[in-house]
Design a protein around this motif. Structure first.
Motif, PDB file in Angstrom:
ATOM      1  N   GLY A 147      35.826  37.226  36.746  1.00  0.00           N
ATOM      2  CA  GLY A 147      36.189  38.248  37.717  1.00  0.00           C
ATOM      3  C   GLY A 147      37.155  37.731  38.761  1.00  0.00           C
ATOM      4  O   GLY A 147      38.171  38.367  39.068  1.00  0.00           O
ATOM      5  N   PRO A 222      35.476  50.018  29.599  1.00  0.00           N
ATOM      6  CA  PRO A 222      36.705  49.477  30.200  1.00  0.00           C
ATOM      7  C   PRO A 222      37.973  50.220  29.786  1.00  0.00           C
ATOM      8  O   PRO A 222      38.882  50.395  30.601  1.00  0.00           O
ATOM      9  CB  PRO A 222      36.732  48.016  29.732  1.00  0.00           C
ATOM     10  N   ASN A 284      30.002  40.955  39.977  1.00  0.00           N
ATOM     11  CA  ASN A 284      29.390  41.920  39.079  1.00  0.00           C
ATOM     12  C   ASN A 284      30.432  42.989  38.769  1.00  0.00           C
ATOM     13  O   ASN A 284      30.746  43.840  39.605  1.00  0.00           O
ATOM     14  CB  ASN A 284      28.145  42.538  39.726  1.00  0.00           C
ATOM     15  N   ALA A 285      31.007  42.908  37.583  1.00  0.00           N
ATOM     16  CA  ALA A 285      32.137  43.780  37.241  1.00  0.00           C
ATOM     17  C   ALA A 285      31.757  45.254  37.279  1.00  0.00           C
ATOM     18  O   ALA A 285      32.542  46.094  37.723  1.00  0.00           O
ATOM     19  CB  ALA A 285      32.679  43.408  35.862  1.00  0.00           C
ATOM     20  N   CYS A 288      31.547  46.410  40.939  1.00  0.00           N
ATOM     21  CA  CYS A 288      32.888  46.470  41.523  1.00  0.00           C
ATOM     22  C   CYS A 288      33.664  47.664  40.991  1.00  0.00           C
ATOM     23  O   CYS A 288      34.396  48.333  41.738  1.00  0.00           O
ATOM     24  CB  CYS A 288      33.646  45.173  41.225  1.00  0.00           C
ATOM     25  N   LEU A 289      33.517  47.944  39.695  1.00  0.00           N
ATOM     26  CA  LEU A 289      34.192  49.104  39.112  1.00  0.00           C
ATOM     27  C   LEU A 289      33.687  50.391  39.744  1.00  0.00           C
ATOM     28  O   LEU A 289      34.478  51.265  40.124  1.00  0.00           O
ATOM     29  CB  LEU A 289      33.969  49.131  37.598  1.00  0.00           C
ATOM     30  N   SER A 329      38.008  44.333  37.499  1.00  0.00           N
ATOM     31  CA  SER A 329      36.718  44.631  36.872  1.00  0.00           C
ATOM     32  C   SER A 329      36.901  45.073  35.430  1.00  0.00           C
ATOM     33  O   SER A 329      36.127  44.691  34.541  1.00  0.00           O
ATOM     34  CB  SER A 329      35.992  45.721  37.667  1.00  0.00           C
ATOM     35  N   THR A 332      37.762  42.055  33.301  1.00  0.00           N
ATOM     36  CA  THR A 332      36.591  41.193  33.182  1.00  0.00           C
ATOM     37  C   THR A 332      35.580  41.775  32.205  1.00  0.00           C
ATOM     38  O   THR A 332      35.032  41.064  31.358  1.00  0.00           O
ATOM     39  CB  THR A 332      35.931  41.002  34.558  1.00  0.00           C
ATOM     40  N   MET A 333      35.326  43.073  32.314  1.00  0.00           N
ATOM     41  CA  MET A 333      34.373  43.710  31.406  1.00  0.00           C
ATOM     42  C   MET A 333      34.844  43.629  29.959  1.00  0.00           C
ATOM     43  O   MET A 333      34.051  43.382  29.049  1.00  0.00           O
ATOM     44  CB  MET A 333      34.162  45.163  31.821  1.00  0.00           C
ATOM     45  N   ASN A 336      34.413  39.985  28.745  1.00  0.00           N
ATOM     46  CA  ASN A 336      33.014  39.584  28.583  1.00  0.00           C
ATOM     47  C   ASN A 336      32.286  40.367  27.501  1.00  0.00           C
ATOM     48  O   ASN A 336      31.168  40.025  27.134  1.00  0.00           O
ATOM     49  CB  ASN A 336      32.272  39.747  29.910  1.00  0.00           C
ATOM     50  N   THR A 399      28.140  45.652  31.265  1.00  0.00           N
ATOM     51  CA  THR A 399      28.987  45.334  32.419  1.00  0.00           C
ATOM     52  C   THR A 399      28.866  43.882  32.847  1.00  0.00           C
ATOM     53  O   THR A 399      29.441  43.484  33.838  1.00  0.00           O
ATOM     54  CB  THR A 399      28.612  46.231  33.603  1.00  0.00           C
ATOM     55  N   GLU A 400      28.099  43.086  32.112  1.00  0.00           N
ATOM     56  CA  GLU A 400      27.995  41.687  32.417  1.00  0.00           C
ATOM     57  C   GLU A 400      28.425  40.881  31.207  1.00  0.00           C
ATOM     58  O   GLU A 400      28.773  41.418  30.151  1.00  0.00           O
ATOM     59  CB  GLU A 400      26.549  41.340  32.836  1.00  0.00           C
TER      60      GLU A 400
END
Length: 405
Positions: A147, A222, A284-285, A288-289, A329, A332-333, A336, A399-400
């Motif tokens: 992130g 995403p 925490n994506a 944040c999103l 975010s 990142t999502m 991941n 989301t993680e």
């Protein structure tokens, strides 16, 4: 593929990627202030300028997944440097071609065809820059740190969005093509530095991985988020000048200055928020999103409510603050959610959807604006609110971090 290189080498490599992306986006954005005078100088219609910009977005959309998938198969360095070389050559061709055409304007159809072809080349090669860079950042970063690194990449791109129009606007008074010649040198400098810092692909084993579909359930949130967020950003960019004239009652000159100030505020706010986010140890994506989408929705919703130039600029600052949380975010999502061997195609999918928004959103938002000037802002606010709700209630596992590098 070696995904976590020697920690001592990671900062230098990441910095080179950030600078490279800043310089490449600065170059492409330097063309924006030149479009209007070039269109008039070549005796083209205004809609021809829009078509030239749209074709670059179309090729961006079509090529992003190709570059990402190819970098998964043969290695990041090879793909990034080859695409950079094509981008530099295309930009020089654009500068030289415009120089020649402005001296002796050709037939309208020939000028339009040449501009579209050259911008298409730029869009096709540029699609590799954010795609492969994001994939490489994912390669060298642990999931819990992605992130912050994606936020730094976003800040680097935000800097390019601010510097590009500034360079083009300052230099265009002396020559329409001078900004382009200067801008063409920027990605060359970035590429030389990148070539010195990126590790060799020698350890990469060529592979044929199954294609990652855009409908893959792991990427649904995403990709949907990128489509809605980028559409909202383009809406804000496309209609701000019209809104300043029609809703705020400004003359064309003051309206253009207000629009420019609002968009500069957007660029600065994006940089500040993403720089702040990049300093977070963990992100925490999903949260944040959700928070960023909600904040941006508030900014869009307040545009018809607040009056005056100051109110409009304040709303754009709030929108941009939210988007500064949203875009890192999303990347990142996506990173991941997939395996190490799918990072390139996943990043390419995100960039392809971004390009899709660049092609579709301008037409949709201007049609809505023709119905009521406030309607595009209100609809954007509603869609971003839905995105915030979707991110809030999506199961935590999506989301993680789902795939270690």
């Amino acid at each position: 593929m070696s995904h976590l290189p020697d920690p001592a080498h990671r900062p230098n490599e990441a910095t080179a990627l950030f600078v490279f992306n800043t310089l490449c986006l600065t170059a492409i954005m330097a063309f924006m202030p030149v479009i209007g005078p070039v269109v008039r100088g070549l005796r083209l219609a205004e809609w021809h300028g829009g078509l030239v910009v749209t074709v670059a977005g179309l090729l961006w959309m079509l090529m992003a997944r190709y570059w990402g998938g190819r970098s998964d198969r043969i290695g990041r360095r090879a793909v990034l440097l080859r695409a950079a070389a094509g981008y530099i050559v295309s930009y020089l061709l654009l500068a030289v071609g415009l120089d020649l055409m402005l001296r002796e304007p050709p037939a309208v159809w020939l000028a339009l065809a040449a501009l579209m072809a050259l911008r298409a080349l730029l869009g096709a090669f540029y699609a590799a820059m954010p795609t492969v860079s994001a994939a490489r950042i994912a390669d060298i970063t642990a999931p819990e740190q992605r992130g912050a690194m994606m936020a730094r990449l976003g800040a680097a791109n935000g800097l390019g969005m601010v510097l590009g129009p500034a360079i083009g606007g300052l230099l265009v008074a002396d020559s329409l093509t001078l900004p382009l010649y200067i801008a063409a040198a920027l990605p060359l400098l970035g590429t030389l530095w990148l070539a010195a810092k990126l590790p060799s692909d020698a350890s990469h084993e060529p592979r044929a991985t199954p294609p990652l579909k855009l409908s893959d359930r792991r990427l649904r949130l995403p990709l949907a988020a990128m489509l809605l967020a980028m559409s909202a950003v383009i809406t804000a960019q496309m209609i701000v000048g019209f809104y300043a004239m029609d809703a705020l009652g400004l003359a064309p000159g003051p309206a253009a200055r207000t629009a420019g100030f609002a968009m500069t505020t957007v660029g600065v706010m994006l940089i500040l928020v993403q720089v702040g986010l990049s300093k977070a140890r963990r992100m925490n994506a999903g949260r944040c999103l959700a928070g960023g989408a909600l904040l941006s929705a508030i900014g869009f919703a307040l545009v018809p409510v607040l009056g005056g130039t100051a109110g409009l600029v304040a709303c754009y600052a709030v929108m941009a603050a939210g988007m500064g949380l949203v875009f890192p975010s999303i990347q990142t999502m996506a990173a991941n959610a997939v395996t190490a061997d799918e990072q390139g195609i996943a990043a390419g999918s995100v960039i392809a959807v971004q390009g899709m928004a660049m092609v579709v959103a301008p037409l949709v938002c201007t049609l809505l604006y023709g119905v009521r000037p406030w309607l595009p802002y209100t609809i954007a606010a509603g869609l971003l609110l839905l995105l915030a709700l979707a991110a809030t209630f999506t199961p935590r596992r999506t989301t993680e971090a789902m795939a270690a590098p």
